[in-house]
Design an enzyme around this catalytic site. Structure first.
Site, mmCIF file in Angstrom:
data_model
loop_
_atom_site.group_PDB
_atom_site.id
_atom_site.type_symbol
_atom_site.label_atom_id
_atom_site.label_comp_id
_atom_site.label_asym_id
_atom_site.label_seq_id
_atom_site.Cartn_x
_atom_site.Cartn_y
_atom_site.Cartn_z
ATOM 1 N N HIS A 217 -3.876 -6.436 -3.867
ATOM 2 C CA HIS A 217 -4.171 -7.090 -5.136
ATOM 3 C C HIS A 217 -3.986 -8.606 -5.060
ATOM 4 O O HIS A 217 -4.470 -9.321 -5.931
ATOM 5 C CB HIS A 217 -3.295 -6.495 -6.236
ATOM 6 C CG HIS A 217 -3.785 -5.165 -6.705
ATOM 7 N ND1 HIS A 217 -3.854 -4.804 -8.030
ATOM 8 C CD2 HIS A 217 -4.272 -4.091 -6.020
ATOM 9 C CE1 HIS A 217 -4.338 -3.580 -8.145
ATOM 10 N NE2 HIS A 217 -4.584 -3.128 -6.924
ATOM 11 N N SER A 221 -10.041 -6.950 -2.516
ATOM 12 C CA SER A 221 -10.633 -5.966 -1.622
ATOM 13 C C SER A 221 -11.770 -6.578 -0.814
ATOM 14 O O SER A 221 -12.489 -7.458 -1.290
ATOM 15 C CB SER A 221 -11.179 -4.780 -2.427
ATOM 16 O OG SER A 221 -10.150 -4.107 -3.097
ATOM 17 N N LYS A 245 -15.735 6.851 -9.893
ATOM 18 C CA LYS A 245 -16.229 7.096 -8.532
ATOM 19 C C LYS A 245 -15.147 7.736 -7.664
ATOM 20 O O LYS A 245 -15.420 8.671 -6.894
ATOM 21 C CB LYS A 245 -16.703 5.787 -7.907
ATOM 22 C CG LYS A 245 -17.536 5.950 -6.652
ATOM 23 C CD LYS A 245 -18.212 4.642 -6.278
ATOM 24 C CE LYS A 245 -19.195 4.860 -5.134
ATOM 25 N NZ LYS A 245 -19.953 3.631 -4.833
ATOM 26 N N ASP A 246 -13.915 7.249 -7.797
ATOM 27 C CA ASP A 246 -12.805 7.848 -7.041
ATOM 28 C C ASP A 246 -12.572 9.296 -7.461
ATOM 29 O O ASP A 246 -12.217 10.136 -6.626
ATOM 30 C CB ASP A 246 -11.517 7.037 -7.254
ATOM 31 C CG ASP A 246 -11.509 5.748 -6.459
ATOM 32 O OD1 ASP A 246 -12.388 5.575 -5.594
ATOM 33 O OD2 ASP A 246 -10.631 4.897 -6.716
ATOM 34 N N GLU A 289 -0.037 18.905 17.318
ATOM 35 C CA GLU A 289 -1.048 19.042 16.270
ATOM 36 C C GLU A 289 -2.262 18.169 16.597
ATOM 37 O O GLU A 289 -2.161 17.162 17.305
ATOM 38 C CB GLU A 289 -0.471 18.639 14.918
ATOM 39 C CG GLU A 289 0.570 19.608 14.383
ATOM 40 C CD GLU A 289 -0.045 20.908 13.897
ATOM 41 O OE1 GLU A 289 -0.217 21.095 12.685
ATOM 42 O OE2 GLU A 289 -0.355 21.767 14.755
#
Length: 424
Positions: A217, A221, A245-246, A289
């Site tokens: 922030h 972005s 959208k998320d 894994e």
């Protein structure tokens, strides 16, 4: 001045009363509602939000599982079976948590790929990127310790092999191994330490993720074009555009997670871990894994133990200095025709390392893992520095807004003119 209250724009009396004394709602309004965000995000930008939601789910399910787990070598395996068979919905909690580790790494690896492809590590986001790499390291440590807790065959032998790697370091190596074990072999003190750290590290992870979001922030972005915001018309408010959208991406992600939980709960785990740990019986092949396999392949591809350990850790540490290794002034691979091909070769090399790590270190898998490991390091240490000097990038757009409108669609509201929410 002491005694003054914060001015609040909220009309709800309860929210206003709280906000004037502790302006958390104003902060949330500023940082997560009207926060100006580039208007050209694609679905690759969903994976950060997915990772945060996954972390929250993992912490909640982990706390619930810890209420019934016994960190004792004599009781651990049976306590997991008790959770699965006797605790109400314990089987679901365990499968959510077990498969959640894989889901967490899937979204994180895609998130990292997005950063590599669009140059999100470049100035002014170097520290943001470095905090992200630290998050990856904490995730790996947490996942490894969590994998030990069921105290199955692969848990025990995986802990033995991985902790023994530190013995390769001269002078301090054996002391580190003894400290990790809490004695002279993997035993009850080891399990207790791993349980304590596995419970603690997710909360450390939350704090580091908070720093990651705070740094985001501050710098703002990145975006698919890799160019800076030049005017308010280049942005839209985070809400409702990107919350919607998320939410779409998150619903798809949770659906995939649910498919694994309810239909294929053991698809991403080793069946040997369903057998109680036996220090007297070594498995035919000790495999970690899937999300550790590329690093495991690098380790096994080097005959010298110390060199293998250093290269394995170096494969992650090299990401810390990536902002200074890439010398190109252009961020996004959209405008870097050679880099756009090179980055996918890197992906193939990492996938190849994962495949090699899943096989025994014999036959073609050894030279193939060495080739992939060499390319991995060449990409960061040689190719990226040279590309910045030799590659001729394509022309960059004048602004985000013009590039978006050229593709079609009308103008969008400006984040700078968005009014504060009147009602909570």
């Amino acid at each position: 001045m002491a005694g003054q209250l914060h001015d609040s724009d909220f009309k709800n009396p309860v929210v206003q009363w709280i906000d004037t004394r502790l302006p958390i709602f104003t902060m949330m309004q500023k940082e997560y509602m009207v926060f100006p965000t580039p208007k050209n995000f694609n679905y690759f930008w969903n994976f950060g939000a997915m990772a945060v939601v996954t972390l929250v789910i993992m912490i909640v399910t982990g706390i619930l599982l810890a209420m019934n787990y016994q960190p004792n070598t004599e009781l651990a395996f049976d306590s997991v079976q008790h959770i699965m068979r006797d605790v109400n919905y314990g089987w679901m909690l365990r499968y959510i948590h077990q498969n959640g580790a894989s889901m967490f790494f899937i979204v994180t690896y895609i998130h990292i790929f997005r950063g590599l492809y669009y140059g999100s590590y470049k100035k002014p986001r170097e520290l943001l990127w470095m905090i992200g790499v630290l998050i990856l390291l904490l995730m790996m440590a947490t996942a490894f310790m969590g994998y030990v807790l069921p105290w199955g065959q692969m848990s025990y032998w995986g802990a033995t092999v991985i902790t023994n790697l530190f013995s390769a370091f001269p002078v301090v190596g054996h002391g580190i191994v003894t400290w990790l074990w809490g004695g002279f072999s993997v035993a009850n003190p080891t399990l207790n330490r791993f349980f304590a750290l596995h419970y603690l590290l997710p909360f450390v992870l939350v704090a580091v993720v908070g720093l990651h979001v705070a740094a985001l922030h501050v710098t703002g972005s990145n975006n698919p074009l890799g160019i800076d915001v030049k005017s308010p018309q280049d942005t839209v408010p985070f809400h409702p555009y990107y919350t919607a959208k998320d939410s779409i991406g998150l619903c798809v992600f949770l659906l995939v997670w649910a498919i694994f939980v309810f239909f294929y709960p053991h698809a991403l785990s080793d069946p040997n871990n369903s057998i109680p740990a036996n220090p007297l019986q070594t498995p035919d092949d000790i495999v970690p894994e899937w999300y550790f396999l590329p690093f495991y392949a690098i380790l096994r591809s080097i005959p010298n133990k110390l060199a293998g350990v250093c290269l394995m850790f170096g494969s992650i540490l090299v990401l810390f200095v990536l902002p200074w290794l890439d010398t190109s002034p252009v961020r996004s691979a959209r405008f870097r025709p050679i880099y756009r091909k090179v980055i996918f070769v890197l992906v193939l090399a990492v996938v190849g390392l994962g495949i090699c790590g899943a096989h025994k270190p014999e036959g073609i898998w050894v030279p193939l893992s060495r080739i992939c490991a060499v390319y991995y390091y060449l990409h960061f240490l040689v190719i990226l520095p040279l590309l910045g000097k030799l590659e001729r990038p394509l022309p960059l757009p004048e602004s985000i807004s013009k590039a978006v409108l050229r593709r079609g669609g009308g103008p969008l509201p400006q984040a700078a003119t968005a009014k504060p929410m009147e009602k909570a």
